[in-house]
Design an enzyme around this catalytic site. Sequence first.
Site, mmCIF file in Angstrom:
data_model
loop_
_atom_site.group_PDB
_atom_site.id
_atom_site.type_symbol
_atom_site.label_atom_id
_atom_site.label_comp_id
_atom_site.label_asym_id
_atom_site.label_seq_id
_atom_site.Cartn_x
_atom_site.Cartn_y
_atom_site.Cartn_z
ATOM 1 N N ARG A 51 -36.386 -6.314 20.770
ATOM 2 C CA ARG A 51 -36.202 -7.287 21.844
ATOM 3 C C ARG A 51 -34.787 -7.293 22.404
ATOM 4 O O ARG A 51 -34.580 -7.223 23.610
ATOM 5 C CB ARG A 51 -36.474 -8.712 21.364
ATOM 6 C CG ARG A 51 -37.900 -9.169 21.490
ATOM 7 C CD ARG A 51 -38.188 -10.119 20.356
ATOM 8 N NE ARG A 51 -38.104 -9.356 19.121
ATOM 9 C CZ ARG A 51 -39.127 -8.687 18.602
ATOM 10 N NH1 ARG A 51 -40.288 -8.748 19.159
ATOM 11 N NH2 ARG A 51 -38.986 -7.957 17.501
ATOM 12 N N THR A 52 -33.807 -7.421 21.506
ATOM 13 C CA THR A 52 -32.438 -7.626 21.991
ATOM 14 C C THR A 52 -31.965 -6.411 22.780
ATOM 15 O O THR A 52 -31.442 -6.539 23.889
ATOM 16 C CB THR A 52 -31.491 -7.945 20.813
ATOM 17 O OG1 THR A 52 -32.046 -9.033 20.089
ATOM 18 C CG2 THR A 52 -30.111 -8.329 21.309
ATOM 19 N N LYS A 81 -18.686 10.214 10.884
ATOM 20 C CA LYS A 81 -17.565 11.146 10.654
ATOM 21 C C LYS A 81 -16.351 10.399 10.095
ATOM 22 O O LYS A 81 -15.303 10.980 9.882
ATOM 23 C CB LYS A 81 -17.171 11.817 11.971
ATOM 24 C CG LYS A 81 -18.272 12.630 12.603
ATOM 25 C CD LYS A 81 -17.760 13.275 13.885
ATOM 26 C CE LYS A 81 -18.863 13.981 14.625
ATOM 27 N NZ LYS A 81 -18.424 14.422 15.947
ATOM 28 N N ARG A 102 -24.609 -4.583 18.456
ATOM 29 C CA ARG A 102 -25.191 -5.195 17.250
ATOM 30 C C ARG A 102 -24.673 -4.400 16.053
ATOM 31 O O ARG A 102 -24.698 -3.174 16.071
ATOM 32 C CB ARG A 102 -26.714 -5.148 17.293
ATOM 33 C CG ARG A 102 -27.336 -5.485 15.949
ATOM 34 C CD ARG A 102 -28.816 -5.666 16.030
ATOM 35 N NE ARG A 102 -29.143 -6.903 16.725
ATOM 36 C CZ ARG A 102 -30.373 -7.406 16.791
ATOM 37 N NH1 ARG A 102 -31.371 -6.778 16.207
ATOM 38 N NH2 ARG A 102 -30.597 -8.527 17.431
ATOM 39 N N HIS A 130 -25.700 -14.736 16.266
ATOM 40 C CA HIS A 130 -26.493 -14.048 17.290
ATOM 41 C C HIS A 130 -26.439 -14.944 18.533
ATOM 42 O O HIS A 130 -27.437 -15.562 18.910
ATOM 43 C CB HIS A 130 -27.919 -13.876 16.767
ATOM 44 C CG HIS A 130 -28.759 -12.900 17.528
ATOM 45 N ND1 HIS A 130 -28.396 -12.370 18.754
ATOM 46 C CD2 HIS A 130 -29.956 -12.340 17.224
ATOM 47 C CE1 HIS A 130 -29.333 -11.546 19.159
ATOM 48 N NE2 HIS A 130 -30.296 -11.505 18.253
#
Length: 292
Positions: A51-52, A81, A102, A130
Amino acid sequence: MRHLTRTEDLSKEILEKLFRIADKIKKNPKKFANALSGKVVATLFYEPSTRTRCSFESAILKLGAGIVSTENARENASVTKGETLEDTIKMMSCYVDAIVMRHFENDSAVRAAAVSSVPFINAGSGSAGHPTQSILDAYTIREIKGHLDNLKVVVVGDLKYGRTANSLIKLLSMYGGLKLYALAPKGLELADEFHAIICKSFEDIPRDIDVIYQTRIQKERLPAGVKADSFTITKAVLDKFSENTLLMHPLPRVDELAIDCDSDPRAVYFRQAQNGIPTRMALLLMLLKRAE
Ligand code: NCD
């Protein structure tokens, strides 16, 4: 507001402005089709998301901007890396006009925003927060109830590792008269700082509660060996509450929310997810226009 790293970066004034822009976008989306044309936004996702990420990317495209994206950044980006988050963000700032990220670490958003020379938006940082979910949650409540004052809200589920309930409580606390209840499995309780009325079962929740905010047990964040059973909401449970009670969930759901609730008009979680588009469009507009 230059970045959105935590729900605490918001204020009632900023929220009201965001909600008004989102209302306008919903009424006449075509008017905004080129609002950010020529801009490029990065979406960096170090944790799973449906969704996000998709609603952010859709919001970016609907504003006429372009996207550079790393969906599986934990495996695919230069972090493998040995690159630091700070270096990744500093470099991305040279390529794009805004960054949506995120990340699995609680302090990731604050660290990233500190070195970002373009607007930075937190799309979920570990179990800490959030903020854009809390915006769309509050927008949905406001859209249906007409206000965010004097609400009676119960948060249910994983209130320790879940980031959505905590963020929503912080946002709703900016409005007057919030009466908060909490129902969580043992070990996943809400922090004392929120001063919620503790419930032991659905029976302890007032019948006329305005919002039931159900959440998933965050299995991926539980320490090894810790197990918890959710308080499942079924249609039979929902029917113990008033006809004006809203049943919300940030999704994805697992077994804590039965599908027999879906056809009940009080179940608004898909409408909630849909509101991710106008609210995220409004936020992008606000931050990018300010940065011009
Ligand atoms: C939530 C999240 O990622 O915190 N999902 C979402 O963004 N809608 C909730 C969850 O994963 O349980």
